[in-house]
Design a protein around this motif. Structure first.
Motif, PDB file in Angstrom:
ATOM      1  N   ARG A  42       0.793  -1.096   0.004  1.00 35.06           N
ATOM      2  CA  ARG A  42       0.107   0.071   0.126  1.00 35.06           C
ATOM      3  C   ARG A  42       0.965   1.259   0.075  1.00 35.06           C
ATOM      4  NH1 ARG A  42      -4.937  -0.396   3.297  1.00 35.06           N
ATOM      5  NH2 ARG A  42      -4.094   1.661   4.091  1.00 35.06           N
ATOM      6  N   ALA A  43       0.319   2.386  -0.547  1.00 31.37           N
ATOM      7  CA  ALA A  43       1.074   3.585  -0.790  1.00 31.37           C
ATOM      8  C   ALA A  43       1.195   4.150   0.726  1.00 31.37           C
ATOM      9  CB  ALA A  43       0.448   4.378  -1.553  1.00 31.37           C
ATOM     10  N   ASN A 437       8.558   2.319  -7.341  1.00 34.06           N
ATOM     11  CA  ASN A 437       8.038   1.049  -8.067  1.00 34.06           C
ATOM     12  C   ASN A 437       8.419  -0.134  -7.647  1.00 34.06           C
ATOM     13  OD1 ASN A 437       7.088   3.069 -10.225  1.00 34.06           O
ATOM     14  ND2 ASN A 437       8.332   2.514 -11.788  1.00 34.06           N
ATOM     15  N   ASP A 438       9.338  -0.336  -7.212  1.00 34.52           N
ATOM     16  CA  ASP A 438       9.825  -1.683  -6.619  1.00 34.52           C
ATOM     17  C   ASP A 438       8.836  -1.848  -5.162  1.00 34.52           C
ATOM     18  OD1 ASP A 438      11.526  -2.213  -8.576  1.00 34.52           O
ATOM     19  OD2 ASP A 438      13.184  -2.286  -7.470  1.00 34.52           O
ATOM     20  N   TRP A 439       8.968  -0.769  -4.606  1.00 35.62           N
ATOM     21  CA  TRP A 439       8.228  -0.749  -3.144  1.00 35.62           C
ATOM     22  C   TRP A 439       6.948  -1.221  -3.273  1.00 35.62           C
ATOM     23  CZ3 TRP A 439       9.189  -1.526   1.647  1.00 35.62           C
ATOM     24  CH2 TRP A 439       8.289  -1.079   2.632  1.00 35.62           C
ATOM     25  N   LEU A 440       6.213  -0.255  -4.344  1.00 33.24           N
ATOM     26  CA  LEU A 440       4.628  -0.436  -4.561  1.00 33.24           C
ATOM     27  C   LEU A 440       4.530  -1.719  -5.062  1.00 33.24           C
ATOM     28  CD1 LEU A 440       3.623   3.129  -5.536  1.00 33.24           C
ATOM     29  CD2 LEU A 440       3.432   2.106  -3.239  1.00 33.24           C
ATOM     30  N   GLY A 441       5.486  -2.224  -5.781  1.00 35.75           N
ATOM     31  CA  GLY A 441       5.281  -3.563  -6.652  1.00 35.75           C
ATOM     32  C   GLY A 441       5.264  -4.774  -5.893  1.00 35.75           C
ATOM     33  N   GLY A 442       5.897  -4.521  -4.457  1.00 36.92           N
ATOM     34  CA  GLY A 442       5.844  -5.717  -3.602  1.00 36.92           C
ATOM     35  C   GLY A 442       7.416  -6.469  -3.795  1.00 36.92           C
TER      36      GLY A 442
ATOM     37  N   SER B  15       2.076   5.949 -15.296  1.00 38.27           N
ATOM     38  CA  SER B  15       3.435   5.873 -15.952  1.00 38.27           C
ATOM     39  C   SER B  15       4.104   4.396 -15.410  1.00 38.27           C
ATOM     40  CB  SER B  15       4.740   6.821 -15.676  1.00 38.27           C
ATOM     41  OG  SER B  15       4.719   6.851 -14.199  1.00 38.27           O
ATOM     42  N   ARG B  16       3.486   3.922 -14.214  1.00 33.11           N
ATOM     43  CA  ARG B  16       3.884   2.806 -13.803  1.00 33.11           C
ATOM     44  C   ARG B  16       3.868   1.485 -14.644  1.00 33.11           C
ATOM     45  NH1 ARG B  16       1.698   0.306  -9.130  1.00 33.11           N
ATOM     46  NH2 ARG B  16       3.609  -0.890  -9.226  1.00 33.11           N
ATOM     47  N   CYS B  17       2.703   1.608 -15.525  1.00 33.06           N
ATOM     48  CA  CYS B  17       2.356   0.746 -16.485  1.00 33.06           C
ATOM     49  C   CYS B  17       3.368   0.395 -17.614  1.00 33.06           C
ATOM     50  CB  CYS B  17       0.880   0.522 -16.725  1.00 33.06           C
ATOM     51  SG  CYS B  17      -0.200   0.010 -15.314  1.00 33.06           S
ATOM     52  N   SER B  18       3.748   1.746 -17.729  1.00 37.75           N
ATOM     53  CA  SER B  18       4.510   1.724 -19.063  1.00 37.75           C
ATOM     54  C   SER B  18       5.740   1.269 -18.456  1.00 37.75           C
ATOM     55  CB  SER B  18       4.594   3.154 -19.720  1.00 37.75           C
ATOM     56  OG  SER B  18       4.906   4.180 -18.742  1.00 37.75           O
ATOM     57  N   PRO B  30       6.953  -6.842 -11.349  1.00 40.25           N
ATOM     58  CA  PRO B  30       5.731  -6.720 -10.544  1.00 40.25           C
ATOM     59  C   PRO B  30       4.371  -6.444 -11.033  1.00 40.25           C
ATOM     60  CG  PRO B  30       7.098  -4.861 -10.728  1.00 40.25           C
ATOM     61  CD  PRO B  30       7.701  -5.708 -11.635  1.00 40.25           C
ATOM     62  N   PRO B  31       3.630  -6.877 -10.238  1.00 38.48           N
ATOM     63  CA  PRO B  31       2.367  -6.681 -10.987  1.00 38.48           C
ATOM     64  C   PRO B  31       1.873  -5.241 -11.023  1.00 38.48           C
ATOM     65  CG  PRO B  31       2.100  -7.487  -8.636  1.00 38.48           C
ATOM     66  CD  PRO B  31       3.632  -7.577  -9.333  1.00 38.48           C
ATOM     67  N   CYS B  32       1.400  -4.866 -12.116  1.00 38.62           N
ATOM     68  CA  CYS B  32       1.061  -3.508 -12.567  1.00 38.62           C
ATOM     69  C   CYS B  32      -0.476  -3.226 -11.726  1.00 38.62           C
ATOM     70  CB  CYS B  32       1.188  -3.421 -14.143  1.00 38.62           C
ATOM     71  SG  CYS B  32       1.383  -1.406 -14.179  1.00 38.62           S
ATOM     72  N   THR B  33      -0.466  -3.045 -10.638  1.00 38.24           N
ATOM     73  CA  THR B  33      -1.666  -2.634 -10.045  1.00 38.24           C
ATOM     74  C   THR B  33      -1.769  -1.107  -9.926  1.00 38.24           C
ATOM     75  OG1 THR B  33      -0.415  -2.815  -7.872  1.00 38.24           O
ATOM     76  CG2 THR B  33      -1.850  -4.579  -8.609  1.00 38.24           C
ATOM     77  N   ARG B  34      -3.007  -0.748  -9.692  1.00 30.55           N
ATOM     78  CA  ARG B  34      -3.340   0.795  -9.437  1.00 30.55           C
ATOM     79  C   ARG B  34      -3.644   1.013  -8.285  1.00 30.55           C
ATOM     80  NH1 ARG B  34      -3.404   3.703 -14.509  1.00 30.55           N
ATOM     81  NH2 ARG B  34      -3.046   2.366 -16.357  1.00 30.55           N
ATOM     82  N   PRO B  35      -2.996   1.280  -7.393  1.00 24.35           N
ATOM     83  CA  PRO B  35      -3.294   1.545  -5.857  1.00 24.35           C
ATOM     84  C   PRO B  35      -4.248   2.889  -5.909  1.00 24.35           C
ATOM     85  CG  PRO B  35      -1.036   1.553  -6.062  1.00 24.35           C
ATOM     86  CD  PRO B  35      -1.198   1.329  -7.359  1.00 24.35           C
ATOM     87  N   THR B  36      -5.228   2.872  -5.019  1.00 26.92           N
ATOM     88  CA  THR B  36      -5.928   4.560  -5.153  1.00 26.92           C
ATOM     89  C   THR B  36      -4.820   5.440  -4.651  1.00 26.92           C
ATOM     90  OG1 THR B  36      -6.566   3.328  -3.244  1.00 26.92           O
ATOM     91  CG2 THR B  36      -8.104   3.741  -4.749  1.00 26.92           C
TER      92      THR B  36
END
Ligand code: FAD
Ligand code: FES
Lengths: 507, 200
Positions: A42-43, A437-442, B15-18, B30-36
């Motif tokens: 989570r952010a 990105n690494d952090w949020l990506g787990g 941009s995370r997904c790109s 890593p899974p490209c989720t979109r956290p709120t």
């Protein structure tokens, strides 16, 4: 709390210790698909980042992380009491606009989740690298390049009159380490040779040739101003091993030298530099044209020249004064065919250049921080960089590079000592993006998932046990203010404190 | 207060997904989720920033940037509000391809405009033509030709700009004028994450 040193991959990496070079191919993230650890964070998951080094790469990374993950708690460790790295101790005093980025860094430092910890070198002599490991989720290595390359030539380290450009730059910019350099600028021959052809070499040449009147209002140190006002240097020769197309300096710095009042430029012989530049790429074409155009007249009161295809072989003295540099022996070089001039070989033909003052400007160099390699961070000795793939610290293996959990790098220690602040900024933004990105990506970071990391709150205890006195941003504010006040009295922007004692006395 | 669209966190999530491209070599992205988006104030203006020569304030909440929308200009720091009837339009295309059009006054430069609207645009040297971080690319060659020619200093810095094109300019050196009303510029990516050439 589990120590990162117990991570099996890290122990084996530590055994390999200093690698001669690392060839990063691609980076494996730390988990495989289907790995239960792959759960996005989570952010607002608490995140603690330690940044080592307060130069532009550290600050721009912090800025990026702050804007993408404002809840991140960032602690920045700096060896010196004062921040900003080479923006303060490298960038020339007559380039005040370049230092404008400090305003952005100041803004970053005032973020409520940011802590500056100055006067705290990380390494064996002070705060051990290992003391950071249990207290952060991630560590960013942005400690720049604090050493310089040497030529390893006879006479280089023994004769008087030979300085490293890094030391000279540090001296005029108030770097405590070089406060007492006292270069002798009053040799009767009035000549200085700069070996190397990057922007630092041209900075050295420009400072030697600019009259002190052009420097008085800048933040150059008073002692340097005083020494320069007595300087007898009238001629500066900037020598490179390769040709003009290989020179590392950029056009802005060349143009500045071409437009200095009363300074002439000795034309480069047409046999050495391309005359028809129309087929060259834009930047090279404009650079060659600027060199070919030279100065309006030559010779003038003071002069400079660029010499190409000359490689130094020895620093020599005269029998009458055996401790003092009197001349430098160069071997002529020629381009190796098929290498586009990138490689040169000696031709066996030598010449002596007489000068009592020489500056070695062949590049800065990074070294591993002690304790870092033991913590599993591979260091490429050959290129002087932390092994990394786009800023993620990466351990080369035959199967590809394996990311070292929680370790990131940026700036000169990541890609070598080249590039301006703009490129350092891009590099730092990459690092910031990767971290977030690494952090949020787990992706796996330091320690066990869910561990609470206390950052400076915990490190502080060890810090005071060692007897260090931390400098925080409010302390820097005081130093900054005092320096500006000293400057005001002298009619200049700032008068830096030249020693760490003076800085600490204000705190 | 929700973060303004187009503010950094939003752009980040887009941009995370790109960034997947970067991982193309390995299948273990890593899974490209979109956290709120968090509700924390995100853009840097949310805490007081003091620049030597400029002061930026957070965007008034009434003028969130929207895609393909003309945002009328209110009071943004040091920009002069255009006189009614004399508004000039300028469009910025972000690296994600989003377009933002603003109405601005004659004389404002592109860096100031971009920064006042919180676009991802740096001005490391504060607009003194000494850093190239404010690099923009003019979309239309004809429009580019209408601009005053860059001087030596600007060209010197452009020589160092990353991803230089035939119609590149430094944002801090381009001032809005009547004859370039409707100017459209692209903001180049400020990171190299997507550059395969970096895998040397
Ligand atoms: C002489 C010179 C002139 C330059 N002029 C220009 C110019 O005009 N324009 C331009 O755009 N760029 C210029 N540059 C380039 C610019 O300075 C660099 O791109 C930039 O500073 C690199 O940033 P960095 O953060 O990687 O390293 P640095 O700026 O070197 O910062 C590293 C920091 O880490 C600290 N540190 C080191 N070891 C430790 C440790 N063990 N623990 C804690 N802290 C540590 C250092 O004290 C330093 O503060 C110049 C460079 C030099 C050398
Ligand atoms: S802001 Fe530095 S060149 Fe435009």
């Amino acid at each position: 709390m589990k120590s990162i040193l117990k991570h099996p991959s890290i122990r084996s990496a530590a055994r390999r210790a200093h690698r001669t070079s690392c060839n990063t191919r691609f980076v494996n993230t730390l988990h495989q698909p289907g790995d239960p650890r792959v759960a996005a964070r989570r952010a607002d998951a608490p995140f603690r980042l330690a940044i080592i080094g307060s130069g532009p790469s550290g600050f721009y990374t912090a800025y990026r992380v702050q804007s993408k993950l404002p809840t991140a708690r960032i602690d920045m460790y700096e060896a010196l009491p004062v921040p900003f790295g080479l923006v303060r101790f490298g960038v020339a005093p007559d380039h005040p606009e370049v230092k404008f980025c400090i305003n952005k860094f100041d803004e970053v430092a005032r973020h409520p989740n940011f802590k500056y910890i100055g006067n705290t070198p990380i390494g064996s002599t002070s705060l051990p690298f290992s003391s950071l490991l249990p207290n952060y989720n991630a560590i960013l290595l942005s400690y720049g390049a604090s050493k310089d390359k040497t030529l390893k030539l006879p006479g280089e380290s023994t004769l008087l009159g030979i300085h490293s450009a890094r030391a000279f730059v540090g001296w005029y910019n108030g770097l405590p380490e070089h406060r007492d350099l006292n270069p002798n600028l009053e040799g009767n021959d009035g000549k200085a040779v700069v070996i190397g052809q990057g922007n630092v070499a041209l900075d050295v040449a420009r400072i030697l040739l600019t009259g002190v009147d052009g420097l008085r209002k800048t933040d150059i140190t008073e002692y340097a101003l005083e020494a320069l006002s007595r300087s007898k240097i009238k001629e500066v020769e900037v020598v490179g091993r390769r040709g003009p197309l290989q020179a590392a300096f950029t056009i802005k710095e060349v143009r500045e030298l071409m437009t200095l009042p009363s300074v002439g430029f000795e034309p480069v012989p047409p046999s050495v530099i391309p005359q028809d530049t129309s087929t060259l790429p834009r930047a090279k074409r404009r650079l060659m044209d600027t060199i070919n155009k030279g100065t309006k007249s030559y010779p003038l009161e003071k002069n400079w020249k660029l010499s190409f295809f000359n490689s130094p072989t020895a620093f020599l003295s005269s029998p009458s004064n055996p401790d003092q540099l009197s001349h430098i022996r160069f071997e002529k070089t020629a381009p190796v065919e098929g290498t586009n001039g990138d490689k040169v070989v000696g031709t066996g033909e030598h010449k002596d250049v007489y000068a009592s003052l020489a500056f070695r400007s062949i590049g800065y160099k990074s070294e591993p921080i002690s304790g870092m390699v033991e913590a599993g961070i591979p260091f490429d000795e050959k290129n002087g960089v932390v092994c990394n793939a786009l800023g993620r610290v990466a351990r080369p293996t035959p199967e590809g590079d394996i990311q070292v959990p929680g370790m990131y790098t940026t700036g000169w220690v990541r890609r070598g000592p080249t590039g301006v602040i703009a490129s350092t900024m891009m590099d730092a933004f990459d690092a910031g993006d990767n971290i977030v990105n690494d952090w949020l990506g787990g992706v796996e970071f330091l320690g066990k998932e869910g561990d609470v990391r206390m950052g400076w709150e915990a490190v502080k205890r060890e810090h005071s046990r060692i007897g260090l006195k931390a400098v925080h941003w409010s302390d820097w504010d005081k130093i900054d203010k005092a320096e500006k006040e000293r400057g005001m009295k002298l009619g200049k922007e700032r008068e830096k404190f030249g020693t760490e004692e003076e800085m600490m006395a204000i705190v | 207060m929700p973060p303004p669209r187009g503010s950094s966190i939003f752009r980040n999530l887009q941009s995370r997904c790109s960034n997947r491209l970067f991982y193309a070599a390995d299948s273990i992205l890593p899974p490209c989720t979109r956290p709120t988006p968090t509700r924390t104030p995100v853009h840097p203006g949310a805490y007081n920033r003091t620049f030597a020569t400029r002061t930026l304030r957070p965007l008034p909440s009434s003028i969130y940037l929207r895609q393909f929308t003309t945002t009328s200009y209110l009071s943004h720091g040091h920009l002069t509000p255009p006189k009614p009837g004399e508004e000039l339009k300028v469009t910025f295309v972000t690296k994600e391809g989003n377009e933002f059009t603003f109405e601005v006054a004659e004389g404002d430069n592109l860096l100031d405009i971009g920064q006042a609207h919180d676009l991802e645009m740096e001005g490391a040297c504060g607009g003194s033509c000494a850093c190239s971080t404010c690099h923009v690319i003019v979309e239309d060659q004809e429009m580019y030709d209408l601009l005053e020619e860059p001087d030596d200093d600007e060209n010197d810095m452009l020589d160092l700009a990353f991803g230089l094109t035939e119609t590149s300019r430094l944002g801090c050196q381009v001032k809005m004028k009547k004859d370039i009303d409707g100017l459209k510029v692209k903001l180049p990516a400020m990171t190299r994450n997507l550059q395969a050439s970096d895998f040397k």
